[in-house]
Design an enzyme around this catalytic site. Structure first.
Site, short mmCIF file in Angstrom:
data_model
loop_
_atom_site.label_atom_id
_atom_site.label_comp_id
_atom_site.label_asym_id
_atom_site.label_seq_id
_atom_site.Cartn_x
_atom_site.Cartn_y
_atom_site.Cartn_z
N LYS A 50 0.88 -1.19 0.00
CA LYS A 50 0.00 0.00 0.00
C LYS A 50 0.91 1.23 0.00
CE LYS A 50 -4.52 0.80 0.22
NZ LYS A 50 -5.62 -0.08 -0.19
P1 NAD Z 1 -13.23 7.34 -2.58
O1 NAD Z 1 -12.21 8.38 -2.35
O2 NAD Z 1 -13.75 7.10 -3.96
O3 NAD Z 1 -14.50 7.57 -1.63
C1 NAD Z 1 -14.41 7.74 -0.25
C2 NAD Z 1 -15.76 8.26 0.21
O4 NAD Z 1 -15.82 8.31 1.62
C3 NAD Z 1 -16.07 9.67 -0.28
O5 NAD Z 1 -17.43 9.76 -0.64
C4 NAD Z 1 -15.79 10.52 0.96
O6 NAD Z 1 -16.47 11.76 0.95
C5 NAD Z 1 -16.30 9.59 2.02
N1 NAD Z 1 -15.84 9.89 3.36
C6 NAD Z 1 -14.61 10.22 3.81
N2 NAD Z 1 -14.62 10.45 5.13
C7 NAD Z 1 -15.90 10.24 5.54
C8 NAD Z 1 -16.56 10.31 6.79
N3 NAD Z 1 -15.89 10.65 7.88
N4 NAD Z 1 -17.88 10.03 6.82
C9 NAD Z 1 -18.56 9.70 5.71
N5 NAD Z 1 -17.99 9.61 4.50
C10 NAD Z 1 -16.68 9.89 4.42
O7 NAD Z 1 -12.62 5.98 -1.98
P2 NAD Z 1 -13.03 4.49 -2.28
O8 NAD Z 1 -12.12 3.97 -3.34
O9 NAD Z 1 -14.49 4.40 -2.45
O10 NAD Z 1 -12.57 3.78 -0.92
C11 NAD Z 1 -13.41 3.73 0.24
C12 NAD Z 1 -12.90 2.65 1.16
O11 NAD Z 1 -12.87 1.39 0.47
C13 NAD Z 1 -11.47 2.83 1.69
O12 NAD Z 1 -11.37 2.24 2.96
C14 NAD Z 1 -10.64 2.02 0.70
O13 NAD Z 1 -9.39 1.63 1.24
C15 NAD Z 1 -11.57 0.84 0.51
N6 NAD Z 1 -11.33 0.07 -0.70
C16 NAD Z 1 -11.35 0.65 -1.93
C17 NAD Z 1 -11.15 -0.14 -3.06
C18 NAD Z 1 -11.25 0.41 -4.46
O14 NAD Z 1 -11.15 -0.38 -5.40
N7 NAD Z 1 -11.46 1.69 -4.64
C19 NAD Z 1 -10.88 -1.51 -2.92
C20 NAD Z 1 -10.88 -2.07 -1.64
C21 NAD Z 1 -11.11 -1.26 -0.54
#
Ligand code: NAD
Length: 419
Positions: free
Chosen positions: A109
């Site tokens: 990561k």
């Molecule tokens: P992203 O940046 O596209 O979206 C994150 C979202 O969370 C945004 O809408 C943001 O406004 C919101 N957010 C942030 N802080 C917040 C809070 N305190 N309360 C409510 N909402 C809040 O990111 P993503 O890619 O959707 O990733 C989200 C989670 O999923 C992370 O933990 C990431 O590690 C995990 N994840 C992502 C992927 C992927 O393929 N993108 C894969 C596995 C895991």
């Protein structure tokens, strides 16, 4: 501006989950010690030129946690809360996530401590290129393969791939995944994590006798994972009663118009001002009575402070590390089932694996083929986790860790430790 809140060690929590599962496996103490240490942690300065000509310096990280099963694999996060501790925990989780769905990858990561919402496109490009240039020697299709995470996009992956390719004087699409389709991305990658979340959630709802029609779903976080998962729940006949992002939460008993909310968030860069539901706080959203709660934002959202008030029957961890170990124990006592992050959100890395394989073969698959293979992988390994959990009478999380640890340890034993 995004706020940065980090108090307790995220890696410490992550190790606690590992220890619970490791205790049930007959692990060699030396191997166990080795598995609680990252293989490599890299911290570096990222100087870049602001649009106004001034030089700024950010901090970049890459952690390569374990290589026993293959090259390190894991996203790059651009967020003000990025620390070495957080990136290490995320790399640790990637190790088990890749193993639980049996992908030939280790865990990695990376991140940059910055707020991408305050940076121009040019500034983001310069930061990304410097970040990639610093890592040229240690990343590559057979070394470490980054991908998008919070705050990073397909465009950022394109700049990363281009910078790496320029340095090594070769076209290397397989150095990162989550790229735009035109330059070696995979069909279905953008939706893959949310799709995987909804697949395992619907399977578990079926097991628990929760009918999909009208099932009440609450989704925290409306980015890549949360918005796609919400859309797929609606496609399956469920009612998404609340959504949120960093700007606030929105509740509608009759159901949020998810497609409309996605269009709104795309147009306004957030849900701020969205009128399709009553405005509530993010804290209140987590406590809404519902069938399924999907935390899909950041770590440590479900803690000892709110676990007793969570009113979901099933929690499906779209985010990495949204539940602290204390909260997890409260959910177990209260009979709330949790599908753990390392399984629930493994759809993203699974299609990243498909992308890497397609890039290496130079042969690209149809979207239907990607989605079918994704469903096969998710449901096969979800089934194995459920089976072990039942056999040993343990939570799904412990079962998922046990399967993953066993696979990593088997690879380590076969290779031997160069000690
Ligand atoms: P992203 O940046 O596209 O979206 C994150 C979202 O969370 C945004 O809408 C943001 O406004 C919101 N957010 C942030 N802080 C917040 C809070 N305190 N309360 C409510 N909402 C809040 O990111 P993503 O890619 O959707 O990733 C989200 C989670 O999923 C992370 O933990 C990431 O590690 C995990 N994840 C992502 C992927 C992927 O393929 N993108 C894969 C596995 C895991």
């Amino acid at each position: 501006m995004i706020s940065a809140v980090r108090e307790v060690s995220v890696f410490g929590d992550a190790i606690a989950y590992f220890n619970e599962a490791a205790a049930l496996l007959d692990l060699d103490p030396g191997i166990r010690r080795l598995l609680t240490k990252p293989s490599r942690q890299i911290i570096f300065a990222i100087p870049f030129t602001r649009d106004n000509g001034e030089m700024e310096v950010f901090t970049g990280y890459r952690v390569q946690y374990n290589f026993a099963r293959g090259p390190a694999k894991g996203g790059i996060r651009f967020h003000p809360g990025v620390t070495l501790d957080e990136v290490t925990a995320l790399a640790f989780w990637m190790t088990w996530k890749c193993a639980v769905v049996d992908l030939p990858f280790g865990g990695g990561k990376g991140g940059v401590t910055c707020d991408p919402t305050t940076l121009s496109k040019g500034e983001l490009e310069r930061i990304t290129r410097r970040y990639a240039a610093e890592l040229v020697e240690v990343v590559g299709p057979d070394k470490d393969v980054p991908a998008p995470d919070v705050g990073t996009t397909a465009q950022i992956m394109a700049w990363f791939m281009d910078t790496y390719s320029m340095h090594v004087r070769e076209h290397v699409p397989g150095v990162v995944t989550g790229k735009p389709l035109e330059i070696g991305g995979s069909k279905g990658r953008v939706e893959a994590t949310g799709r995987g979340v909804s697949l395992v959630a619907l399977a578990q709802m079926h097991r628990m006798g929760i009918g999909t029609k009208g099932a009440k779903i609450v989704v925290q976080g409306f980015g890549n994972v949360g918005s796609i998962a919400a859309k797929l729940f609606v496609d399956a006949g469920c009612t998404v009663i609340a959504i949120s992002d960093v700007t606030g939460a929105y509740y509608n008993e009759r159901g949020i118009d998810v497609a409309g909310a996605i269009a709104y968030a795309q147009e306004h860069a957030s849900l701020d001002g969205y009128r399709g539901g009553e405005r509530i706080t993010n804290e209140a959203l987590l406590e809404l009575p519902c069938d399924v709660l999907v935390p899909a934002a950041l770590e440590k959202q479900l803690t000892i402070a709110n676990a007793a008030d969570v009113s979901a029957k099933l929690i499906v961890e779209g985010a990495n590390g949204p539940t602290t170990p204390e909260a997890d124990h409260i959910f177990a006592q209260r009979g709330i089932v949790v599908i753990p992050d390392i399984l629930a959100n493994a759809g993203g890395v699974t299609v990243s694996y498909f992308e890497w394989a397609q890039d290496r073969a130079g042969y690209f698959w149809k979207e239907s083929e990607v989605n079918e293979r994704l469903a096969d992988v998710m449901l096969e390994h979800y089934g194995a986790v459920v089976e072990l959990a039942q056999l040993r009478d343990i939570p799904l999380r412990t079962a998922a860790y046990m399967l993953a640890i066993d696979r990593v340890v088997t690879s380590m034993r076969l290779r031997g430790v160069y000690a």
